[in-house]
Design a protein around this motif. Sequence first.
Motif, short mmCIF file in Angstrom:
data_model
loop_
_atom_site.label_atom_id
_atom_site.label_comp_id
_atom_site.label_asym_id
_atom_site.label_seq_id
_atom_site.Cartn_x
_atom_site.Cartn_y
_atom_site.Cartn_z
N ARG A 47 0.84 -1.21 0.00
CA ARG A 47 0.00 0.00 0.00
C ARG A 47 0.87 1.25 0.00
O ARG A 47 0.67 2.19 0.79
CB ARG A 47 -0.93 0.02 1.22
CG ARG A 47 -1.75 -1.23 1.33
CD ARG A 47 -2.63 -1.26 2.55
NE ARG A 47 -3.22 -2.61 2.69
CZ ARG A 47 -4.02 -2.99 3.65
NH1 ARG A 47 -4.35 -2.13 4.59
NH2 ARG A 47 -4.50 -4.20 3.70
N VAL B 13 -5.67 -0.75 -1.26
CA VAL B 13 -6.30 0.40 -0.62
C VAL B 13 -7.71 0.53 -1.17
O VAL B 13 -7.92 0.98 -2.28
CB VAL B 13 -5.50 1.70 -0.88
CG1 VAL B 13 -6.15 2.89 -0.19
CG2 VAL B 13 -4.07 1.54 -0.40
N ALA B 16 -10.90 5.53 1.19
CA ALA B 16 -10.20 6.70 1.71
C ALA B 16 -11.25 7.63 2.32
O ALA B 16 -12.44 7.46 2.11
CB ALA B 16 -9.46 7.39 0.57
N THR B 40 -5.75 8.15 3.38
CA THR B 40 -5.84 6.69 3.46
C THR B 40 -5.16 6.29 4.77
O THR B 40 -4.75 7.15 5.55
CB THR B 40 -5.10 6.01 2.28
OG1 THR B 40 -3.70 6.26 2.41
CG2 THR B 40 -5.60 6.52 0.94
#
Lengths: 298, 77
Positions: A47, B13, B16, B40
Amino acid sequence: MVSRFPPWIVKRLSLAPSDKKGGGEEVNKTRNLLSRLDLHTVCEGARCPNLWECFAESTATFMILGKICTRNCKFCSVAKGSPLPVDQKEPKRIAQAVKKLDLKHVVITSVTRDDLPDRGASQFFSTVMEVRSINPDVIIEVLIPDFAGSREAINQVLEARPEIVGHNLETVPSLYRKVRPGASYERSLKLLKLVKILQSDIYTKSSLMLGLGEEKQEILQVMEDLRRIDCDILTMGQYLQPSSSHLEVRRFIPPSEFEEYKKVAEKMEFLFVASGPFVRSSYRANEFSSRFIRKVTH
Amino acid sequence: MKEIILPDMGEEVKEATISFWHHEEGDKVTKGEDLVEITTEKASFQVEAPVSGVLSKISAGEGEVVKSGQVLGIIEE
């Protein structure tokens, strides 16, 4: 609502207007290529906040040997568990991706494979050889796991003659149990030392995450340990928590402190130092090769 | 009309949060300037205005959790 990050933990996202998906065109091109070739990157697995910037510049750090890791490091968001069998065609596909992306410098890393008899060393060997065979001028950097200290495994990787071998110490020794259970500071240091003993003309590299609760004195000691074993390249960046189930950030180190560490490291005569909040082991890795390796070979 | 779409931030991810908008609905915005900040788990991101025009609609307000591909707002060119 106020951001929970200090002002220096901010990245820019540029949205190319021509792209209907809302993403930058180059970013999507890189992403599509990786998905078409069924390749994994540490950029996605970890990430990484730099992903957007790197993919936009058509660069990525390839993660071989699947996307499931056999270690359980508390800072890392790469999936953990029982890995899949080794994909024998993966090295060829990495080589194709390097060619398609027209990379001048490629970083190849892997998950840790404690389940394999050779710990994954032969896959590193094959990948470097395949990449080299169709990209003869590319600078190859491998970022290797500790191979549980196996000299045989390291030897096999070195036989493929990568230009740079990286192995990350990640943190200071006092935090190893908490941050890298299953790893050993001494073993990691020995591995880097062994690379230089076996092939002194290969550059060695290591990286540290700051902000996990380490003391300044401990960081300086790690730097000294690395210099003592002739490590050439050091990178330092801010540890960022990938999810609430990972280790918390103990401190956000201001950019000025990163600068100070850089100065200290340069005084210790590392050949190359990168230090800053968003610096990662492979972030702009080509800056080193364009400054040093090209100069040597031309 | 240009929709401001939250880009794919990476496979891992998934969502957010909107931290804040630098502009209100009806404001003139210039291509490249900071438009909205999103957060995030790992960092904050300043999303630049993709085109110049008037921010005609804010579809996702501050504090809202947003996903990749979601429309955050609209700029009339």
